[in-house]
Design a protein around this motif. Structure first.
Motif, PDB file in Angstrom:
ATOM      1  N   ILE A 117       0.843  -1.203   0.000  1.00 15.89           N
ATOM      2  CA  ILE A 117       0.000   0.000   0.000  1.00 15.89           C
ATOM      3  C   ILE A 117       0.875   1.249   0.000  1.00 15.89           C
ATOM      4  N   ALA A 118       1.971   1.198   0.725  1.00 16.71           N
ATOM      5  CA  ALA A 118       2.858   2.361   0.841  1.00 16.71           C
ATOM      6  C   ALA A 118       3.490   2.752  -0.491  1.00 16.71           C
ATOM      7  N   THR A 119       3.531   1.827  -1.454  1.00 16.28           N
ATOM      8  CA  THR A 119       4.106   2.145  -2.770  1.00 16.28           C
ATOM      9  C   THR A 119       3.103   2.827  -3.693  1.00 16.28           C
ATOM     10  N   MET A 120       1.826   2.818  -3.330  1.00 16.06           N
ATOM     11  CA  MET A 120       0.799   3.405  -4.192  1.00 16.06           C
ATOM     12  C   MET A 120       0.787   4.926  -4.070  1.00 16.06           C
ATOM     13  N   LYS A 121       0.247   5.567  -5.093  1.00 13.95           N
ATOM     14  CA  LYS A 121       0.184   7.022  -5.105  1.00 13.95           C
ATOM     15  C   LYS A 121      -0.846   7.532  -4.096  1.00 13.95           C
ATOM     16  N   PRO A 122      -0.563   8.615  -3.387  1.00 13.58           N
ATOM     17  CA  PRO A 122      -1.581   9.219  -2.527  1.00 13.58           C
ATOM     18  C   PRO A 122      -2.845   9.533  -3.335  1.00 13.58           C
ATOM     19  N   GLY A 123      -3.993   9.282  -2.741  1.00 12.02           N
ATOM     20  CA  GLY A 123      -5.257   9.487  -3.441  1.00 12.02           C
ATOM     21  C   GLY A 123      -5.791   8.233  -4.092  1.00 12.02           C
ATOM     22  N   SER A 124      -4.996   7.168  -4.118  1.00 12.72           N
ATOM     23  CA  SER A 124      -5.460   5.896  -4.673  1.00 12.72           C
ATOM     24  C   SER A 124      -6.500   5.274  -3.735  1.00 12.72           C
ATOM     25  N   VAL A 125      -7.259   4.325  -4.270  1.00 17.10           N
ATOM     26  CA  VAL A 125      -8.352   3.704  -3.514  1.00 17.10           C
ATOM     27  C   VAL A 125      -8.283   2.192  -3.677  1.00 17.10           C
ATOM     28  N   ILE A 126      -8.482   1.482  -2.575  1.00 18.00           N
ATOM     29  CA  ILE A 126      -8.613   0.021  -2.609  1.00 18.00           C
ATOM     30  C   ILE A 126      -9.994  -0.340  -2.074  1.00 18.00           C
ATOM     31  N   PHE A 127     -10.725  -1.164  -2.829  1.00 16.98           N
ATOM     32  CA  PHE A 127     -11.998  -1.701  -2.322  1.00 16.98           C
ATOM     33  C   PHE A 127     -11.817  -3.196  -2.101  1.00 16.98           C
ATOM     34  N   ASP A 128     -12.055  -3.628  -0.865  1.00 22.67           N
ATOM     35  CA  ASP A 128     -11.828  -5.016  -0.454  1.00 22.67           C
ATOM     36  C   ASP A 128     -13.175  -5.728  -0.310  1.00 22.67           C
ATOM     37  N   LEU A 129     -13.524  -6.536  -1.303  1.00 26.28           N
ATOM     38  CA  LEU A 129     -14.787  -7.268  -1.243  1.00 26.28           C
ATOM     39  C   LEU A 129     -14.754  -8.407  -0.236  1.00 26.28           C
ATOM     40  N   ALA A 130     -13.570  -8.753   0.249  1.00 21.91           N
ATOM     41  CA  ALA A 130     -13.452  -9.830   1.241  1.00 21.91           C
ATOM     42  C   ALA A 130     -13.490  -9.303   2.671  1.00 21.91           C
ATOM     43  N   ALA A 131     -13.839  -8.052   2.859  1.00 21.51           N
ATOM     44  CA  ALA A 131     -13.853  -7.454   4.199  1.00 21.51           C
ATOM     45  C   ALA A 131     -14.646  -8.271   5.220  1.00 21.51           C
ATOM     46  N   PRO A 132     -15.793  -8.880   4.863  1.00 23.13           N
ATOM     47  CA  PRO A 132     -16.541  -9.637   5.882  1.00 23.13           C
ATOM     48  C   PRO A 132     -15.781 -10.834   6.431  1.00 23.13           C
ATOM     49  N   GLN A 133     -14.805 -11.350   5.689  1.00 27.62           N
ATOM     50  CA  GLN A 133     -14.047 -12.513   6.151  1.00 27.62           C
ATOM     51  C   GLN A 133     -12.605 -12.136   6.522  1.00 27.62           C
ATOM     52  N   GLY A 134     -12.437 -10.912   6.996  1.00 30.50           N
ATOM     53  CA  GLY A 134     -11.135 -10.482   7.471  1.00 30.50           C
ATOM     54  C   GLY A 134     -10.350  -9.641   6.497  1.00 30.50           C
ATOM     55  N   GLY A 135     -10.753  -9.668   5.218  1.00 27.81           N
ATOM     56  CA  GLY A 135     -10.143  -8.795   4.231  1.00 27.81           C
ATOM     57  C   GLY A 135      -8.934  -9.373   3.538  1.00 27.81           C
ATOM     58  N   ASN A 136      -8.793  -9.030   2.262  1.00 29.95           N
ATOM     59  CA  ASN A 136      -7.587  -9.346   1.488  1.00 29.95           C
ATOM     60  C   ASN A 136      -6.489  -8.313   1.713  1.00 29.95           C
ATOM     61  N   VAL A 137      -6.865  -7.182   2.302  1.00 29.42           N
ATOM     62  CA  VAL A 137      -5.965  -6.032   2.391  1.00 29.42           C
ATOM     63  C   VAL A 137      -5.619  -5.757   3.850  1.00 29.42           C
TER      64      VAL A 137
END
Length: 379
Positions: free
Chosen positions: A281-301
Motif C-alpha cells: 500500500i505504501a508504494t501506491m500514489k496518494p489518493g489511490s483507492v482500494i476496495f476489499d470485497l473480502a472485508a466480511p471474512q477479514g479482508g484481502n488487504v
C-alpha cells in the motif's frame, strides 16, 4: 384455510444489522402462487428494497405479523439465517431456505437441527449447469463487483476515463482487479465501461482468456504453476508457498502504478487470504483507492476494517460487511428469482410441494431428522 396439499411459504423481514434485502419479490410471489403455494410475507419485509406491503398483497400474498406469517409454514424464505427462537409455529421438518453461513454460524445450524428443521444453505448450491439459475453466490457477487467499482470511483478524487479538453488532457485511471470470479469479472467490465485502463490477476490460469475477452490486461506469474482448476463451489483453492511468494513479487511491482485496486478473493469457511500488505500500500500514489470485497471474512488487504474508510499512506481502503445490501432492490430481485428457480425446479404436483433430488439436495441440506447431515460440516 389452505388444503393439506398447499405449501405455505413464509417470507421473513431480515433482522441482521444492515441487511436491506428481502427473499421474495412481487414477481416471485405471483409465480409461487401459480404453482399452488400460499405465500405469507411479514409486514415491512420489503421496505428497504423498495417493495411495499401493498405490492405484495397485489401479487397475491398474505401480509401480517411474524407469528401469523410463520404459523403452519412448510418453507421459510430468508436472506440471512433467522434465529431459531423466531421460528416457533412452523411445521415440524419445515425448510429454512437462505444464505445460512454454516461455517461461521455453526451454533445456529445445530439449533435448527435440534428444533427438527431442515436447513438448506443456498450458498452450498453446486456450480453445475442445471443449478446456474439457483446460484445465489453468483447473482449477489455480480452486483457486488459492480458496486465495488462504483464505490471506489466515488472515493477516488479524479475521473475514471481519459478526457481531452481545451485546458488539457485528463489521464485515464488505472484499475487492478485481484481475483477473477463472478465479482471480479463484473468489476473488470464496470471499470472498463467507466473508461479506466484495467488489468487483472487470478491464481487460475483459465481466467486469462476471460480477462482478455473483457478488454483488460492479464497479469500473471509465468514461471510458477498456479491453479489449473477450481476448488469446491467454483472457488480457487489455496496457493502453494512458492506461488504466494511469486504472486507477492508480481503484485508489488504492479500495484505501485495503480489508482484503483479491487480485491475479491475468498475461500469458503476460512479467513480471506492476504493479497495486499501495508508495505505494498505504501508504494501506491496518494489518493489511490482500494476496495476489499473480502472485508466480511477479514479482508484481502492489511488494515481493512469493514464499513469504515481507513486511510494508510494516503490510500483509502474501503470494504463493506454486506456489499449486496448496498443495492437492495436489484440484489433482492435476483435473489428472489434464485429461490423461486430452486423451489420450482423440484415442485411435485402430487406431493403439493418441492421434493429435492439427491445431487442438489445432498449439497445444500445442512440438517435433517434432528441431525447435522452435510459432509462439509461433519469433516
Amino acid at each position: 384455510m389452505p388444503s393439506p396439499r398447499e405449501q405455505r411459504i413464509a417470507v421473513l423481514k431480515e433482522r441482521a444489522s444492515g441487511e436491506t434485502r428481502v427473499s421474495a419479490s412481487p414477481e416471485t410471489v405471483r409465480k409461487l402462487t401459480a404453482l399452488g403455494a400460499v405465500v405469507a410475507v411479514e409486514s415491512g419485509a420489503g421496505i428497504a428494497a423498495s417493495i411495499s406491503d401493498e405490492d405484495y398483497r397485489a401479487a397475491g400474498a398474505e401480509v401480517g405479523p411474524v407469528e401469523v406469517v410463520l404459523a403452519g409454514a412448510d418453507i421459510v424464505f430468508a436472506v440471512q439465517g433467522p434465529e431459531p427462537a423466531l421460528l416457533a409455529g412452523v411445521k415440524p421438518g419445515a425448510w429454512i431456505v437462505g444464505i445460512l453461513d454454516p461455517f461461521a454460524q455453526r451454533a445456529r445450524i445445530d439449533a435448527y437441527a435440534a428444533a427438527g428443521l431442515e436447513a438448506l444453505a443456498m450458498e452450498f448450491m453446486p456450480r453445475i449447469t442445471r443449478a446456474q439459475s439457483m446460484d445465489v453466490l453468483s447473482s449477489q457477487s455480480n452486483l457486488s463487483g459492480y458496486k465495488a467499482v462504483l464505490a471506489a470511483a466515488s472515493a477516488y478524487g479524479r475521473a475514471f476515463p481519459m478526457m481531452m479538453t481545451a485546458a488539457g488532457t485528463v489521464s485515464a485511471a488505472k484499475c487492478f482487479v485481484m481475483g477473477v470470479g463472478v465479482a471480479g469479472l463484473q468489476a473488470i467490465a464496470t471499470a472498463r465501461r467507466l473508461g479506466a485502463q484495467v488489468s487483472a490477476t487470478d491464481v487460475r490460469s483459465a481466467t486469462k482468456e476471460q480477462i482478455q475477452s473483457l478488454g483488460a490486461k492479464p497479469i500473471f506469474v509465468e514461471n510458477v504453476a498456479g491453479i489449473e482448476g477450481e476448488g469446491s463451489g467454483g472457488y480457487a483453492t489455496e496457493m502453494s508457498e512458492e506461488y504466494q511468494r511469486a504472486q507477492a513479487d508480481l503484485v508489488s511491482s504492479h500495484i505501485a502504478k495503480q489508482d484503483i485496486v479491487i480485491t475479491t478473493a475468498l475461500i469458503p469457511g476460512r479467513a480471506a487470504p492476504r493479497l495486499v500488505t501495508d508495505a505494498q500500500i505504501a508504494t501506491m500514489k496518494p489518493g489511490s483507492v482500494i476496495f476489499d470485497l473480502a472485508a466480511p471474512q477479514g479482508g484481502n488487504v492489511e488494515g481493512c476494517v469493514a464499513d469504515q474508510v481507513v486511510e494508510r499512506h494516503g490510500v483509502k481502503i474501503i470494504g463493506y460487511s454486506n456489499t449486496p445490501a448496498h443495492l437492495p432492490a436489484d440484489t433482492s430481485a435476483l435473489y428472489s428469482r434464485n429461490l423461486f428457480n430452486f423451489v420450482s425446479a423440484f415442485w411435485d404436483k402430487e406431493h403439493g410441494g418441492p421434493v429435492l433430488d439427491e445431487e442438489i439436495g445432498d449439497a445444500v441440506r445442512l440438517t435433517r431428522g434432528g441431525q447435522v447431515v452435510n459432509p462439509r460440516l461433519l469433516g
